[in-house]
Design a protein around this motif. Structure first.
Motif, PDB file in Angstrom:
ATOM      1  N   ALA A 112      -4.462 -28.051 135.328  1.00  0.00           N
ATOM      2  CA  ALA A 112      -4.526 -27.445 136.656  1.00  0.00           C
ATOM      3  C   ALA A 112      -5.043 -26.012 136.572  1.00  0.00           C
ATOM      4  O   ALA A 112      -5.844 -25.581 137.413  1.00  0.00           O
ATOM      5  N   GLU A 113      -4.604 -25.283 135.556  1.00  0.00           N
ATOM      6  CA  GLU A 113      -5.077 -23.911 135.370  1.00  0.00           C
ATOM      7  C   GLU A 113      -6.569 -23.897 135.056  1.00  0.00           C
ATOM      8  O   GLU A 113      -7.314 -23.064 135.576  1.00  0.00           O
ATOM      9  N   GLN A 114      -7.011 -24.835 134.237  1.00  0.00           N
ATOM     10  CA  GLN A 114      -8.436 -24.920 133.892  1.00  0.00           C
ATOM     11  C   GLN A 114      -9.263 -25.277 135.124  1.00  0.00           C
ATOM     12  O   GLN A 114     -10.335 -24.719 135.328  1.00  0.00           O
ATOM     13  N   ILE A 132       5.989 -32.313 127.302  1.00  0.00           N
ATOM     14  CA  ILE A 132       4.620 -32.203 126.798  1.00  0.00           C
ATOM     15  C   ILE A 132       3.624 -32.572 127.891  1.00  0.00           C
ATOM     16  O   ILE A 132       2.596 -31.907 128.066  1.00  0.00           O
ATOM     17  N   GLN A 133       3.937 -33.629 128.652  1.00  0.00           N
ATOM     18  CA  GLN A 133       3.053 -34.053 129.723  1.00  0.00           C
ATOM     19  C   GLN A 133       2.962 -32.986 130.809  1.00  0.00           C
ATOM     20  O   GLN A 133       1.866 -32.700 131.303  1.00  0.00           O
ATOM     21  N   GLU A 134       4.077 -32.375 131.180  1.00  0.00           N
ATOM     22  CA  GLU A 134       4.057 -31.323 132.197  1.00  0.00           C
ATOM     23  C   GLU A 134       3.257 -30.119 131.720  1.00  0.00           C
ATOM     24  O   GLU A 134       2.525 -29.502 132.495  1.00  0.00           O
ATOM     25  N   LYS A 135       3.387 -29.784 130.436  1.00  0.00           N
ATOM     26  CA  LYS A 135       2.629 -28.663 129.884  1.00  0.00           C
ATOM     27  C   LYS A 135       1.134 -28.951 129.933  1.00  0.00           C
ATOM     28  O   LYS A 135       0.334 -28.104 130.318  1.00  0.00           O
ATOM     29  N   LEU A 179      12.198 -39.002 125.111  1.00  0.00           N
ATOM     30  CA  LEU A 179      11.553 -39.124 126.414  1.00  0.00           C
ATOM     31  C   LEU A 179      11.507 -37.790 127.151  1.00  0.00           C
ATOM     32  O   LEU A 179      10.526 -37.479 127.832  1.00  0.00           O
ATOM     33  N   ARG A 180      12.541 -36.978 126.999  1.00  0.00           N
ATOM     34  CA  ARG A 180      12.550 -35.648 127.609  1.00  0.00           C
ATOM     35  C   ARG A 180      11.447 -34.775 126.993  1.00  0.00           C
ATOM     36  O   ARG A 180      10.765 -34.034 127.699  1.00  0.00           O
ATOM     37  N   SER A 181      11.273 -34.889 125.689  1.00  0.00           N
ATOM     38  CA  SER A 181      10.206 -34.130 125.023  1.00  0.00           C
ATOM     39  C   SER A 181       8.839 -34.598 125.487  1.00  0.00           C
ATOM     40  O   SER A 181       7.934 -33.789 125.702  1.00  0.00           O
TER      41      SER A 181
END
Length: 114
Positions: free
Chosen positions: A106-108, A97-100, A91-93
């Motif tokens: 957001a950058e796009q 991945i979701q935050e990345k 779940l931490r992984s």
């Protein structure tokens, strides 16, 4: 001596900028074609984390049962603890991945607005 005018300099500057833009475009990194593999590798990573937690818990429980000569109480206990640890790590992984992915979106969006 000939009079100095700004027109030829502006024209040469525009030509130089055009050449620089072409050179930059030629050296841009090509888009990755293996983007569809990243999802599969993330899924395998999470599966491996879950199985690793189970196997470590199983190994510790089996070792303690063997060492202490008890019924497989430690095997069951540590296998469940390994499962819980594997799920927590998985779940931490997934959150990482979701935050990345959200940061990339957001950058796009920020680049699209500019």
């Amino acid at each position: 001596m000939a009079p100095v005018t700004e027109e030829p300099d502006k024209q040469r500057l525009a030509q130089l900028e055009a050449k620089l833009a072409e050179a930059r475009k030629a050296h841009e990194p090509k888009p990755r074609v293996d983007e569809h593999y990243s999802t599969a590798s993330d899924a395998w990573r999470m599966v491996i984390e879950l199985v690793a937690g189970l196997m470590i818990g199983f190994g510790i429980g089996y070792g303690l049962d063997l060492l202490l000569g008890t019924i497989p109480i430690f095997l069951v206990l540590f296998t469940m603890l390994g499962l819980a640890a594997g799920v927590k790590t998985m779940l931490r992984s997934a959150q990482e991945i979701q935050e990345k992915k959200l940061a990339e979106e957001a950058e796009q969006d920020a680049q699209d607005r500019d």
